[in-house]
Structure formats: C-alpha cells, structure tokens
Design an enzyme around this catalytic site. Structure first.
Site, PDB file in Angstrom:
ATOM      1  N   ILE A  11       0.823  -1.219   0.000  1.00  0.00           N
ATOM      2  CA  ILE A  11       0.000   0.000   0.000  1.00  0.00           C
ATOM      3  C   ILE A  11       0.858   1.270   0.000  1.00  0.00           C
ATOM      4  O   ILE A  11       0.436   2.309  -0.492  1.00  0.00           O
ATOM      5  CB  ILE A  11      -1.001  -0.007   1.192  1.00  0.00           C
ATOM      6  CG1 ILE A  11      -2.188   0.912   0.905  1.00  0.00           C
ATOM      7  CG2 ILE A  11      -0.314   0.332   2.510  1.00  0.00           C
ATOM      8  CD1 ILE A  11      -3.350   0.746   1.857  1.00  0.00           C
ATOM      9  N   GLY A  32       3.119  -4.533  11.144  1.00  0.00           N
ATOM     10  CA  GLY A  32       2.231  -4.690   9.987  1.00  0.00           C
ATOM     11  C   GLY A  32       2.255  -3.497   9.050  1.00  0.00           C
ATOM     12  O   GLY A  32       3.290  -2.871   8.813  1.00  0.00           O
ATOM     13  N   ASP A  34       0.986  -0.623   9.501  1.00  0.00           N
ATOM     14  CA  ASP A  34       1.281   0.600  10.260  1.00  0.00           C
ATOM     15  C   ASP A  34       2.797   0.873  10.256  1.00  0.00           C
ATOM     16  O   ASP A  34       3.253   1.987   9.938  1.00  0.00           O
ATOM     17  CB  ASP A  34       0.760   0.397  11.700  1.00  0.00           C
ATOM     18  CG  ASP A  34       0.694   1.667  12.519  1.00  0.00           C
ATOM     19  OD1 ASP A  34       0.910   2.756  11.961  1.00  0.00           O
ATOM     20  OD2 ASP A  34       0.407   1.563  13.728  1.00  0.00           O
ATOM     21  N   SER A 122      -7.700  -4.984  10.277  1.00  0.00           N
ATOM     22  CA  SER A 122      -7.892  -5.998  11.341  1.00  0.00           C
ATOM     23  C   SER A 122      -7.506  -7.428  10.936  1.00  0.00           C
ATOM     24  O   SER A 122      -7.531  -8.324  11.790  1.00  0.00           O
ATOM     25  CB  SER A 122      -9.336  -6.018  11.882  1.00  0.00           C
ATOM     26  OG  SER A 122      -9.584  -4.864  12.664  1.00  0.00           O
TER      27      SER A 122
HETATM   28  N1  AR6 Z   1       0.629  -3.092   2.275  1.00  0.00           N
HETATM   29  C1  AR6 Z   1      -0.601  -3.648   2.281  1.00  0.00           C
HETATM   30  N2  AR6 Z   1      -1.032  -4.516   3.219  1.00  0.00           N
HETATM   31  C2  AR6 Z   1      -0.152  -4.836   4.186  1.00  0.00           C
HETATM   32  C3  AR6 Z   1       1.150  -4.299   4.260  1.00  0.00           C
HETATM   33  C4  AR6 Z   1       1.535  -3.385   3.250  1.00  0.00           C
HETATM   34  N3  AR6 Z   1       2.733  -2.813   3.224  1.00  0.00           N
HETATM   35  N4  AR6 Z   1       1.772  -4.818   5.358  1.00  0.00           N
HETATM   36  C5  AR6 Z   1       0.890  -5.665   5.941  1.00  0.00           C
HETATM   37  N5  AR6 Z   1      -0.266  -5.695   5.233  1.00  0.00           N
HETATM   38  P1  AR6 Z   1      -1.974  -5.518  10.147  1.00  0.00           P
HETATM   39  P2  AR6 Z   1      -4.312  -5.138  11.901  1.00  0.00           P
HETATM   40  C6  AR6 Z   1      -1.503  -6.462   5.465  1.00  0.00           C
HETATM   41  O1  AR6 Z   1      -1.397  -6.488  11.096  1.00  0.00           O
HETATM   42  O2  AR6 Z   1      -4.646  -6.580  11.820  1.00  0.00           O
HETATM   43  C7  AR6 Z   1      -0.098  -2.875  14.037  1.00  0.00           C
HETATM   44  O3  AR6 Z   1       0.891  -3.164  14.994  1.00  0.00           O
HETATM   45  C8  AR6 Z   1      -1.421  -7.674   6.362  1.00  0.00           C
HETATM   46  O4  AR6 Z   1      -0.884  -8.794   5.668  1.00  0.00           O
HETATM   47  O5  AR6 Z   1      -1.082  -4.515   9.533  1.00  0.00           O
HETATM   48  O6  AR6 Z   1      -5.426  -4.132  11.729  1.00  0.00           O
HETATM   49  C9  AR6 Z   1      -0.934  -1.672  14.440  1.00  0.00           C
HETATM   50  O7  AR6 Z   1      -0.160  -0.699  15.099  1.00  0.00           O
HETATM   51  C10 AR6 Z   1      -2.899  -7.853   6.710  1.00  0.00           C
HETATM   52  O8  AR6 Z   1      -3.578  -8.558   5.672  1.00  0.00           O
HETATM   53  O9  AR6 Z   1      -3.198  -4.678  10.831  1.00  0.00           O
HETATM   54  C11 AR6 Z   1      -1.952  -2.291  15.356  1.00  0.00           C
HETATM   55  O10 AR6 Z   1      -1.436  -2.456  16.661  1.00  0.00           O
HETATM   56  C12 AR6 Z   1      -3.441  -6.414   6.741  1.00  0.00           C
HETATM   57  O11 AR6 Z   1      -2.426  -5.615   6.110  1.00  0.00           O
HETATM   58  C13 AR6 Z   1      -2.206  -3.647  14.720  1.00  0.00           C
HETATM   59  O12 AR6 Z   1      -1.014  -3.963  14.010  1.00  0.00           O
HETATM   60  C14 AR6 Z   1      -3.672  -5.874   8.129  1.00  0.00           C
HETATM   61  O13 AR6 Z   1      -2.682  -6.371   9.020  1.00  0.00           O
HETATM   62  C15 AR6 Z   1      -3.344  -3.606  13.733  1.00  0.00           C
HETATM   63  O14 AR6 Z   1      -3.608  -4.899  13.282  1.00  0.00           O
END
Ligand code: AR6
Length: 169
Positions: A11, A32, A34, A122
């Site tokens: 993203i 992740g 973030d 999430s």
């Molecule tokens: N581009 C697109 N999608 C991504 C990327 C990227 N660069 N990196 C990961 N994903 P998550 P959550 C996907 O864990 O579940 C953080 O520590 C990943 O594979 O990023 O909402 C925050 O600070 C998954 O499918 O977010 C919060 O504490 C999706 O993005 C917590 O994680 C969401 O995964 C939020 O958890």
C-alpha cells in the site's frame, strides 16, 4: 458511483490521494501495515500523530474511528489512520470494522480525496479471519454513499487478494 478495484501489492507504493492505515489507538506506530507506512512515509507522519495525541486525541483514537495526517514522503497526500477491532470469538465486533471503512471514507471525502487505498483492516495482527474481513470491507464500501471515486483495496499477499476477489460481483 464509487469504483472498487483490487490490487495485490504494497500500500505504501500506491499513487492515490489517501492511504488508509490500520493503526492502533495510540497512533504512535506498530507492526504490519502501520510499521510499513511510518517507515516509508518518514518522521513527519509520526510528528503529526503526536500532535493529534497532544490535542484532540489525548486518550487515543477510539476503535472504529478515523483521522487524517500528512502522508510525508509517501506518493499520496494524506494518511487516514483508523483503528480496527481486535477479532473476538465471543463478541461480534463487525459493526466496528464496518465503521472503520465508513469513517475513513468520510474523513477522506471531507479532505477532497477522490482515490483512497485500504489495506485489509484488522486481518493481520488483530486476528480477523480474512474471508470475513473481506466481506465486511467490500459490503461496507458498496453500501456507503461517498464522493470518493475509487476505493482500491491493496492486498499484501495472494490469500488476501483471493479473499477479496471472491467478494466481487
Ligand atoms: N501493504 C498492504 N497490506 C499490508 C502491508 C503493506 N505494506 N503490510 C501488511 N499488510 P496488520 P491489523 C496487510 O497487522 O490486523 C499494528 O501493529 C497484512 O498482511 O497490519 O489491523 C498496528 O499498530 C494484513 O492482511 O493490521 C496495530 O497495533 C493487513 O495488512 C495492529 O497492528 C492488516 O494487518 C493492527 O492490526
């Protein structure tokens, strides 16, 4: 009419008006997507988040809500931070997940964003089953009346991309 598009990729590389971040209530970063957004966007985003914590969001951003900052060095104008619910077996929190998409679109539209990229909120560290996360995401965007012209779901891996594809007509 809002067009929904699906992309498999990162993203932080999307050329859109607004990128949505799956943040946590602290707004001060994490893992992740973030972590990836703060790394790629640089310290300006964190500085803006700290300013929000020092002003309107002293207790942090509540789950289901959204707030915008600069996108720093990202090829977007804004990052819209939203806080998804942690998945629970005992409690149905899907209305909060739907709220993330509605609120992010509302904030983006208020800024004048016409193209908005979302991750699967999430569905990573917060443990939401991907198929259900995809259904809620696509259904909510379809049902939301917004001036945003394109909603692009940016799915990190093949499994997420397949789950979202299954929700498309
Ligand atoms: N581009 C697109 N999608 C991504 C990327 C990227 N660069 N990196 C990961 N994903 P998550 P959550 C996907 O864990 O579940 C953080 O520590 C990943 O594979 O990023 O909402 C925050 O600070 C998954 O499918 O977010 C919060 O504490 C999706 O993005 C917590 O994680 C969401 O995964 C939020 O958890």
């Amino acid at each position: 009419m809002t067009v929904i598009t699906l992309v498999q990729g990162d993203i932080t590389e999307q050329h859109v008006d607004a990128i949505v971040n799956a943040a946590n209530s602290s707004l001060l970063g994490g893992g992740g997507v973030d972590g990836a957004i703060h790394r790629a966007g640089g310290p300006e985003i964190l500085a803006a988040c700290r300013a929000l914590r020092a002003s309107h969001y002293g207790k942090g951003l509540p789950t289901g809500r959204a707030v915008a900052t600069t996108a720093g060095r990202l090829p977007a104008r804004w990052v819209v931070h939203t806080v998804g619910p942690v998945f629970s077996q005992e409690e149905d929190r899907s209305e909060l997940l739907a709220s993330c998409y509605r609120e992010s679109l509302r904030v983006a539209a208020e800024l004048g964003a016409r193209t908005v990229a979302f991750p699967a909120v999430s569905a990573g560290i917060f443990g939401w089953p991907m198929d259900d996360a995809a259904r809620t995401a696509v259904e909510t965007v379809r049902q939301t009346d917004t001036a945003v012209e394109e909603v692009r779901f940016v799915l990190f891996d093949e499994r997420a991309y397949a789950a979202f594809t299954a929700q498309m007509p």
